[in-house]
Design a protein around this motif. Structure first.
Motif, short mmCIF file in Angstrom:
data_model
loop_
_atom_site.label_atom_id
_atom_site.label_comp_id
_atom_site.label_asym_id
_atom_site.label_seq_id
_atom_site.Cartn_x
_atom_site.Cartn_y
_atom_site.Cartn_z
N LEU A 138 0.82 -1.21 0.00
CA LEU A 138 0.00 0.00 0.00
C LEU A 138 0.86 1.26 0.00
N TYR A 139 1.96 1.24 0.75
CA TYR A 139 2.81 2.42 0.87
C TYR A 139 3.37 2.87 -0.48
N GLY A 140 3.41 1.94 -1.47
CA GLY A 140 3.91 2.29 -2.78
C GLY A 140 3.11 3.39 -3.46
N LEU A 141 1.85 3.58 -3.04
CA LEU A 141 1.04 4.65 -3.62
C LEU A 141 1.60 6.02 -3.23
N ARG A 142 2.19 6.12 -2.06
CA ARG A 142 2.83 7.38 -1.64
C ARG A 142 4.03 7.67 -2.54
N HIS A 143 4.83 6.66 -2.81
CA HIS A 143 5.99 6.84 -3.67
C HIS A 143 5.57 7.13 -5.12
N SER A 144 4.47 6.54 -5.52
CA SER A 144 3.95 6.81 -6.87
C SER A 144 3.56 8.28 -7.00
N PHE A 145 2.93 8.82 -5.97
CA PHE A 145 2.55 10.23 -5.97
C PHE A 145 3.79 11.11 -6.14
N GLU A 146 4.86 10.76 -5.45
CA GLU A 146 6.09 11.54 -5.57
C GLU A 146 6.67 11.42 -6.98
N ASP A 147 6.68 10.21 -7.53
CA ASP A 147 7.22 10.02 -8.89
C ASP A 147 6.43 10.83 -9.91
N ARG A 148 5.11 10.89 -9.75
CA ARG A 148 4.29 11.65 -10.70
C ARG A 148 4.54 13.15 -10.54
N MET A 149 4.81 13.61 -9.34
CA MET A 149 5.17 15.02 -9.15
C MET A 149 6.47 15.33 -9.89
N ILE A 150 7.46 14.44 -9.77
CA ILE A 150 8.75 14.66 -10.43
C ILE A 150 8.57 14.66 -11.94
N ALA A 151 7.78 13.69 -12.46
CA ALA A 151 7.55 13.61 -13.91
C ALA A 151 6.84 14.85 -14.43
N ALA A 152 5.99 15.45 -13.58
CA ALA A 152 5.26 16.66 -13.98
C ALA A 152 6.08 17.92 -13.75
N LYS A 153 7.35 17.76 -13.33
CA LYS A 153 8.27 18.88 -13.10
C LYS A 153 7.72 19.88 -12.07
N VAL A 154 7.11 19.33 -11.02
CA VAL A 154 6.60 20.17 -9.94
C VAL A 154 7.79 20.75 -9.16
N ASP A 155 7.70 22.02 -8.82
CA ASP A 155 8.75 22.71 -8.07
C ASP A 155 9.11 21.92 -6.81
N ASP A 156 10.41 21.86 -6.52
CA ASP A 156 10.89 21.06 -5.38
C ASP A 156 10.25 21.49 -4.07
N GLY A 157 10.10 22.79 -3.85
CA GLY A 157 9.49 23.27 -2.61
C GLY A 157 8.06 22.81 -2.47
N ILE A 158 7.30 22.87 -3.57
CA ILE A 158 5.91 22.43 -3.53
C ILE A 158 5.84 20.92 -3.32
N ARG A 159 6.74 20.18 -3.96
CA ARG A 159 6.77 18.72 -3.76
C ARG A 159 6.96 18.40 -2.28
N ARG A 160 7.91 19.06 -1.67
CA ARG A 160 8.20 18.79 -0.26
C ARG A 160 7.02 19.18 0.63
N ASP A 161 6.36 20.29 0.32
CA ASP A 161 5.20 20.70 1.11
C ASP A 161 4.07 19.68 0.99
N LEU A 162 3.78 19.23 -0.22
CA LEU A 162 2.70 18.26 -0.41
C LEU A 162 3.03 16.91 0.22
N PHE A 163 4.30 16.57 0.19
CA PHE A 163 4.73 15.26 0.67
C PHE A 163 4.96 15.25 2.19
#
Length: 426
Positions: free
Chosen positions: A374-399
Motif C-alpha cells: 500500500l505504501y507504494g502509492l505514496r511513492h507513486s505520488f512523488e514520482d508523478r510530481m517529479i515527472a510533472a516537473k513540480v517545483d521542489d518546494g511544492i513537492r516537499r510541502d505536499l509530501f
C-alpha cells in the motif's frame, strides 16, 4: 513554605525556636529545636527563618523516607537529605576525593544529637547509602514515567506501537541473560545478546534490522535510566549494531498499473469501504496511510472553495513538524472522500489498515510485484510530481518533508496547489 515563629535574639545572633511536630518524633529526639540564623539583623532574620525551618522539615521528611525498606526510596531519601543540607549526593569514594575544605563542610553540616552525630544525615552527606540495584525489568517500568515527555500527543495506537518494541527488546534480553541489575551488565552479556540475534537471523531468515531495533530500544531504556536516575554507570552499549545490507526500497506503483488494475471498475469492491477510500484517497494526496486513517471529520473540508484535507497533530503525533500540511483533493481521491466525509473511525485507532489492504491486494492479484505494498502509492505520488516537473518546494510541502533550508514566505496557495496536483492526478 511552612510558617515560622518570630526569631529570638540569643546574644548577638538571632535564632529560630520551634517545637518539633509529632510526625518527626521517631527520627528527631528533641522536642524543641533552636536554629541559628547567623545574623544580628532582625529584618534579615525574619526573611531567613521560614527558609531555615523549611530546610529542617525537608531533612526530616527525607529521613522518614530513608527508613523505607525499598533500596530506591532509601537512595532517593539520602539524595534529598544531602540536598536539604546544601550538598549534592556523592558516593563515599567521591567524597573522599573532595578538597579538604569541602569535606570538612560536609562533616560540619551533620547535626549532633546528644553526644552522637545524626546517622542518616551523616550517611547522606558522606555517601554512605548504597545506590539501588535497578534490574532490567524494573528499568523498563521506570522508563515509562521518566520518558513520558516522548509520548505527549500520541494516540492510543501510537502509544502501543511505541511501547511494544521496547517491551519485546527487554523480554528478549531477560530471557537470554536474566533479569540482572543494570550495574552488573557486562560487555560479555551484550556480546552474547548480539550473538543470539546473529544466530536467529541466520536460522530464521530475518534481517539485521530486527536485531538492531532490539539493541537500540534496550540501549535507550538503560541509558535513560542511567541519566535520569543519576546512576553514573558506564554501560557496555557501544559498537553492537549489526551491519545491514542495502536498504530495502518499497517500490512505487506505476501510473499505468494504478489506472488499469487498481482503478478498474469493481477491482476494489471486496475491500471494506473505509479501507478502500483510504487507498483511493492516497492516490492523489500521497499521504501516509496512518495520516489518512487519523483524519477527523473537521479535517476533511469538502465544502471549501478548494476541497482539501488538513493533516493535523490532533489525537495523535505526526511523524515530524513538516508533516502538518494541507492537501487539495482532486480526481479519484476527491470522490473517495465524498464517499467517506466523516473520515475513517474503523481505522482511526487501529493498526490493522496496512495488513488488511496488503492482504486484499495480494489475494486479488493487485500488487504490481511481490515487493509492492500500500505504501507504494505514496511513492507513486512523488514520482508523478517529479515527472510533472513540480517545483521542489511544492513537492516537499505536499509530501510533508522539510525544505532543508530556512523557509521564506508562506508558500503556495491552496488554489495553486490544486492546479499543480490536477495536472498529474488520476
Amino acid at each position: 513554605m511552612v510558617a515560622a515563629e518570630v526569631p529570638i535574639r540569643r546574644g548577638a545572633t538571632f535564632h529560630l525556636r520551634k517545637r518539633v511536630p509529632k510526625r518527626y518524633a521517631a527520627i528527631e529526639p528533641r522536642s524543641t529545636v533552636w536554629i541559628s540564623l547567623h545574623t544580628d539583623s532582625e529584618t534579615v532574620a525574619r526573611s531567613k527563618a521560614p527558609i531555615a525551618w523549611q530546610h529542617l522539615v525537608d531533612g526530616w521528611e527525607a529521613r522518614l523516607a530513608g527508613d523505607s525498606a525499598d533500596a530506591e526510596e532509601r537512595f532517593a531519601a539520602a539524595r534529598d537529605l544531602a540536598s536539604a543540607r546544601g550538598f549534592r549526593y556523592l558516593r563515599a569514594s567521591e567524597v573522599a576525593r573532595l578538597p579538604l575544605e569541602e569535606r570538612l563542610a560536609r562533616i560540619e553540616a551533620i547535626p549532633v544529637l546528644g553526644d552522637k552525630p545524626d546517622a542518616p544525615t551523616a550517611a547522606a552527606v558522606l555517601g554512605g547509602v548504597d545506590e539501588p540495584g535497578i534490574t532490567v525489568t524494573r528499568a523498563l517500568e521506570l522508563f515509562w514515567t521518566l520518558a513520558a515527555d516522548r509520548t505527549l500527543g500520541k494516540s492510543e495506537d501510537q502509544l502501543r506501537r511505541w511501547k511494544n518494541p521496547r517491551k519485546k527488546a527487554i523480554a528478549n534480553f531477560v530471557r537470554l541473560i536474566g533479569d540482572k541489575p543494570i550495574h552488573e551488565i557486562t560487555p560479555d552479556d551484550m556480546l552474547d545478546f548480539r550473538q543470539w540475534w546473529l544466530d536467529k537471523i541466520t536460522d530464521e531468515g530475518l534481517t539485521p534490522n530486527s536485531a538492531n531495533k532490539d539493541l537500540v530500544h534496550l540501549g535507550d531504556t538503560l541509558k535513560t535510566i542511567n541519566r535520569m536516575k543519576r546512576l553514573r554507570l558506564v554501560l557496555p552499549l557501544s559498537d553492537l549494531a549489526i551491519k545491514e545490507g542495502e536498504a530495502r526500497v518499497r517500490p512505487p506503483f506505476s501510473s499505468d498499473w494504478i489506472r488499469r488494475r487498481l482503478l478498474k471498475p469493481g477491482a476494489l469492491r471486496g475491500l471494506n469501504k473505509e479501507a478502500r477510500c483510504i487507498l483511493l484517497g492516497m492516490v492523489n494526496t500521497g499521504y501516509r496511510p496512518s495520516e489518512g486513517a487519523g483524519l477527523l471529520p473537521h479535517h476533511i473540508r469538502l465544502d471549501a472553495k478548494v476541497p482539501h484535507i488538513s493533516i493535523e497533530p490532533e489525537g495523535r503525533q505526526l511523524k515530524s513538524r513538516n508533516a502538518r500540511r494541507v492537501i487539495p483533493l482532486v480526481g479519484v481521491s476527491l470522490e473517495a472522500f465524498r464517499e467517506c466525509p466523516e473520515g475513517f473511525p474503523r481505522y482511526r485507532a487501529s493498526p490493522s489498515l496496512s495488513a488488511t489492504v496488503n492482504k486484499f491486494l495480494d489475494e486479488n492479484g493487485l500488487l504490481e510485484t511481490p515487493e509492492h505494498s500500500l505504501y507504494g502509492l505514496r511513492h507513486s505520488f512523488e514520482d508523478r510530481m517529479i515527472a510533472a516537473k513540480v517545483d521542489d518546494g511544492i513537492r516537499r510541502d505536499l509530501f510533508g518533508h522539510g525544505l532543508g533550508r530556512e523557509r521564506y514566505g508562506s508558500g503556495a496557495t491552496l488554489e495553486h496547489l490544486e492546479r499543480v496536483v490536477q495536472a498529474f492526478a488520476l
